[in-house]
Enzyme design. Structure first.
Site, short mmCIF file in Angstrom:
data_model
loop_
_atom_site.label_atom_id
_atom_site.label_comp_id
_atom_site.label_asym_id
_atom_site.label_seq_id
_atom_site.Cartn_x
_atom_site.Cartn_y
_atom_site.Cartn_z
N LYS A 2 0.81 -1.20 0.00
CA LYS A 2 0.00 0.00 0.00
C LYS A 2 0.86 1.27 0.00
CE LYS A 2 -1.29 1.37 3.90
NZ LYS A 2 -1.86 1.57 5.23
N THR A 3 1.82 1.31 0.91
CA THR A 3 2.62 2.53 1.03
C THR A 3 3.42 2.76 -0.24
OG1 THR A 3 2.77 2.05 3.37
CG2 THR A 3 4.19 3.77 2.53
N ASP A 36 -4.66 8.24 4.34
CA ASP A 36 -4.25 6.87 4.63
C ASP A 36 -5.07 6.34 5.81
OD1 ASP A 36 -2.85 4.56 4.44
OD2 ASP A 36 -1.03 5.29 5.40
N GLU A 37 -5.17 5.04 5.92
CA GLU A 37 -5.91 4.40 7.03
C GLU A 37 -7.30 5.01 7.16
OE1 GLU A 37 -4.62 1.87 8.32
OE2 GLU A 37 -2.46 2.12 8.66
N GLN A 63 -9.24 -4.03 8.77
CA GLN A 63 -8.25 -3.64 9.78
C GLN A 63 -8.74 -2.48 10.63
OE1 GLN A 63 -3.95 -3.78 8.82
NE2 GLN A 63 -4.63 -4.14 6.74
N ARG A 112 0.61 -9.61 10.70
CA ARG A 112 1.89 -8.96 10.98
C ARG A 112 3.06 -9.90 10.67
NH1 ARG A 112 0.45 -4.81 9.77
NH2 ARG A 112 -1.44 -5.97 9.31
#
Length: 798
Positions: free
Chosen positions: A49-50, A276-277, A307, A660
């Site tokens: 994503k980043t 973002d998020e 998430q 993770r």
DNA sequence: TTATGGCGATTTTTT
DNA sequence: ATCGCCATAA
């Protein structure tokens, strides 16, 4: 120019651009190329994503928008297209030719990227740094709160705030709420301050001021009480010229609504917005974004509904679910390919999250190998559990396959960290706890910040009250109460009353002390005026004039580490001054401090196992992840079990936890555990049961004789360990201290011998916990990292 | 004004 | 178990 030529040119341009981002998959590429208009990117865990965001911004700055076909004919010729194609095929495309392909390249300063953490913002900025040359053209990247704070520093006066407003953190807010409870005679048991804070926060999230809130809740007795607190609280905040975190957002939205000109200024300043998020935004944040994006509608939001783990704090999952309705022409892109984890881990994560009903629908997949199975271990109790984890990590590292930094232990509750910490100390495994106590939450740091805050804004009541008797000036609670009474009656400035205390009969006796104090503050303020001294100099002056360090030494026995902290703050000030040069201001520094958390200082490269809550781990990844406490009652937590919607949030948390891990996931549960002082026998967590059995490998420690508490965990044993834990903490946090005497000490350049690796040279030494991490070059055996006390190294004289 | 002792509650918290 | 809160004592 024929249509065919145009098309050829366009597809050639597309190819050239795509070649610049050739590492991206088709979906990421779509996101990168979509520059204008509303865009929703549903990005699964570990889907790059980043990288996609960074490349998208890079593309915006370099090639800009897509062509409209009428623009093309004006400049391309047969020869131009031919040469372009030739150079492209031969890989000889010059920078200039590339730049010629851009259409209205977007100025970096027109782009606003909003994140939730300073760390995410910093990462974005540094990864974008490669594409940027001129400093003043930088992309604006920051957290909601930091951006709002900046807007309000500039235009807050339009809604009645001074440029020097203070920012109150949760601690400060708690203090005021308690005062309000007392003043309004509200029983703290029937209505705990936590509930009040949450409710006020919710009201502010809904953009309700105390009046509106009062009207909305008039038929609910409890909420009507809260409304009273809200009113008083807001009055106190206003008197103190202060805002809380929620105010930052609410006031910015109010400002935008009230002042069309300010809104338009920012709408045009930030033509392109990226969030973002997005699944974690709350209502007021969403409103802020909508206002900003209203004019140009170039809004890209990135998130993952699976998430969303901050609903309990007001995050509104509807924001992402309804985005397409608010922006009808939205393009939706799903990033579902996971590059992070083994396919076993991805399968497990999918299997768990599929049990949730309210989802946008998304299935992670990966090309990665299956990897090893997910380990599910049942330990006897929480001590055994912690020991199991520490031992496993120690084994892997001492066999040389892994570094300590490859491991993370993620837990549901902070209280789980204590037992883990003890086991790590005992096994000599270096570790670091992220979260928990923050640097800026330490008493001595808060004191010093309070001095700076009062100098910056003398109305700042909370901070003033904090330092008025610290160091002790014989100004007690009674005096404060009397002063507060006068304040209530006269409405005079708090600082004014203190200064002229002799005018009031009630304060006669202490007036001299009070004016000494105000004199001191006035002296500092005077020194600051016209920037006669730097912040660093001011800080040193405060320390000197208040004699704070001596008072500290006299008062508490752990003054050593506190003094170190005070010095570290001095360093932080210097760093700030260096970064901002002549633009450094006291308000600026205080703002940075208020919006900073220790998550931001988290250094991935430190050679230590990471211990943190699952919440804190969001956005991070580790080769090997341990999940202790996977039991009903712990995870999912006891309070959540009865409510289905809470269970779904817990399951999302489990999904975050599982994803993770890159290579290996190890789930641990216990047969019995001490929970809130009671021994309980919990069933394994439903989340671990939702993982298909064929993906997992089970193990258990059974029938091992229980250690007699007396023989191993005697009182003195614990006391000693606690001391060790304390010193380990101060070493990792402050990075100083003395070497433990029991170890042989090694210096850079020493020749050493190791049983397995042979002889080598010490490259570096570093204190980790109560031990030293040595980096040693063993020649042909390579460079290894070893813990001084466990590696059985011998020093060789050469 | 500061020190102790019993009592109750007890997630998570990017800012 | 442990922290924070309130009441009571010194």
């Amino acid at each position: 120019m024929t249509e065919r030529k145009k098309e050829k040119f366009l597809s050639l341009r597309k190819k050239i651009i795509e070649n610049d981002f050739k590492k991206m998959n088709p979906m990421q590429m779509k996101a990168i190329m979509c520059v204008k208009g509303p865009l929703l990117v549903l990005a699964g865990a570990g889907s790059g994503k980043t990288t996609a965001i960074v490349n998208r911004i890079a593309n915006m700055m370099r090639y800009g928008e897509a062509y409209h076909s009428e623009e093309i004919s004006s400049f391309i010729t047969e020869d131009y297209v031919k040469k372009l194609e030739l150079d492209y095929v031969n890989g000889e495309l010059s920078e200039e030719e590339k730049i010629n392909l851009s259409v209205n390249p977007i100025e970096p300063s027109k782009i606003l990227a909003i994140t939730f953490t300073n760390k995410a913002a910093g990462e974005l900025k540094s990864r974008l740094g490669k594409f940027l040359e001129k400093d003043e053209q930088k992309v604006k990247a920051g957290t909601f709160h930091a951006i709002c704070a900046q807007i309000l520093r500039q235009f807050g006066e339009k809604i009645g705030y001074s440029k020097h407003f203070s920012l109150y953190d949760a601690d400060d807010v708690r203090g005021i709420i308690k005062d309000c409870q007392k003043a309004l005679n509200i029983d703290g048991k029937a209505l705990p301050y936590r509930a009040i804070m949450a409710e006020i926060s919710r009201a502010k999230d809904q953009m309700m001021n105390y009046k509106e809130y009062e009207n909305a809740v008039s038929n609910d007795f409890k909420k009507a009480e809260i409304a009273k607190v809200y009113k008083l609280y807001q009055e106190k905040m206003h008197e103190a010229g202060s805002m809380d975190f929620d105010d930052l957002l609410m006031n910015t939205v109010l400002l935008f609504r009230k002042c069309q000109d300010v809104l338009e200024y920012y709408q045009d300043k930030f033509e392109y917005i990226l969030v973002d998020e997005y699944q974690d935004t709350n209502t007021v944040q969403c409103e802020f974004i909508n206002l900003l994006a209203q004019k140009h509608k170039n809004l890209c939001v990135v998130g993952d509904d699976d998430q969303s783990i901050y609903r309990f704090r007001g995050a509104n999952i509807e924001n992402i679910l309804n985005f397409e309705q608010i922006y009808p022409s939205t393009k939706v892109i799903r990033l579902e390919q996971n590059y992070r984890s083994t396919s076993n881990i991805i399968k497990a994560a999918n299997a768990v999250i599929e049990n949730n009903t309210s989802r946008k629908g998304k299935k992670l997949w990966t090309d990665n190998k299956p990897g090893c199975k997910i380990k599910v271990h049942t330990a006897r109790d929480e001590i055994d559990e912690a020991k199991y984890i520490a031992d496993r990590i120690f084994e892997s590292v001492s066999s040389g396959k892994k570094n300590y930094s490859d491991f993370a232990v993620l837990y549901r509750m902070n209280s789980q960290s204590n037992i883990l910490e003890r086991a790590f100390v005992r096994s000599g495994v270096p570790y670091r706890i992220v979260g928990g106590f923050r640097f800026y939450e330490r008493k001595e740091i808060k004191d010093m910040i309070a001095y700076l805050s009062v100098i910056n804004n003398p109305k700042d009541e909370v901070r003033l009250r904090r330092i008025i008797n610290r160091p002790k000036r014989a100004i007690g609670e009674k005096t404060i109460l009397r002063v507060m009474d006068i304040l209530q009656e006269t409405g005079r400035d708090l600082f004014d009353i203190l200064k002229n205390a002799s005018e009031y009969a009630q304060l006669q006796r202490v007036s001299a002390k009070l004016s000494t104090f105000t004199g001191l503050i006035d002296y500092f303020i005077e020194k600051c005026e016209g920037q006669q001294i730097t912040i660093s100099e001011l800080y040193q002056l405060i320390l000197k004039k208040t004699d704070y360090i001596n008072a500290l030494t006299a008062e508490c026995d752990d003054s050593e580490s506190r003094i170190q902290n005070i010095n570290e703050l001095a360093t932080n000030i210097k760093i700030y001054e260096k970064e901002y040069q002549e633009k450094a201001t006291l308000s600026g520094f205080l703002e940075e401090v208020a919006l900073m958390t220790d998550m931001d200082e988290y250094d991935l490269n430190e050679q230590a196992v990471t211990l943190m809550t699952i919440h804190a781990a969001k956005g991070l990844e580790f080769p090997i992840v341990f999940l202790p406490g996977m039991e009903e009652g712990v995870f999912p937590g006891g309070q959540m079990i009865s409510r289905p919607s809470d269970i779904e949030e817990e399951r999302r948390l489990a999904y975050v936890a599982i994803t993770r891990a890159k290579e290996q996931l190890c789930i641990v549960n216990t047969e019995s555990r001490m929970l809130f002082g009671i021994i309980s026998h919990n069933k394994p967590s439903r989340f671990s049961m939702e993982i298909p059995k064929n993906l997992a490998e089970f193990s258990a420690v059974r029938n091992i004789k229980k250690l007699e508490r007396g023989e191993c965990f005697s009182k003195t044993y614990f006391e000693e360990k606690l001391r060790l834990i304390e010193s380990a903490r101060s070493f990792t946090q402050v990075g100083g201290g003395n070497a433990p005497e029991c170890f042989i000490s090694f210096n850079i350049g020493d020749s050493v011998a190791h049983k397995v690796f042979g002889t080598g040279k010490v490259l570096s030494t570093r204190q980790v916990g109560n031990d030293f991490l040595l980096e040693i070059n063993f020649g042909q055996m390579g460079t290894k990292r070893l813990m001084s006390s466990f590696s059985n190294l011998e020093k060789i004289n050469s």
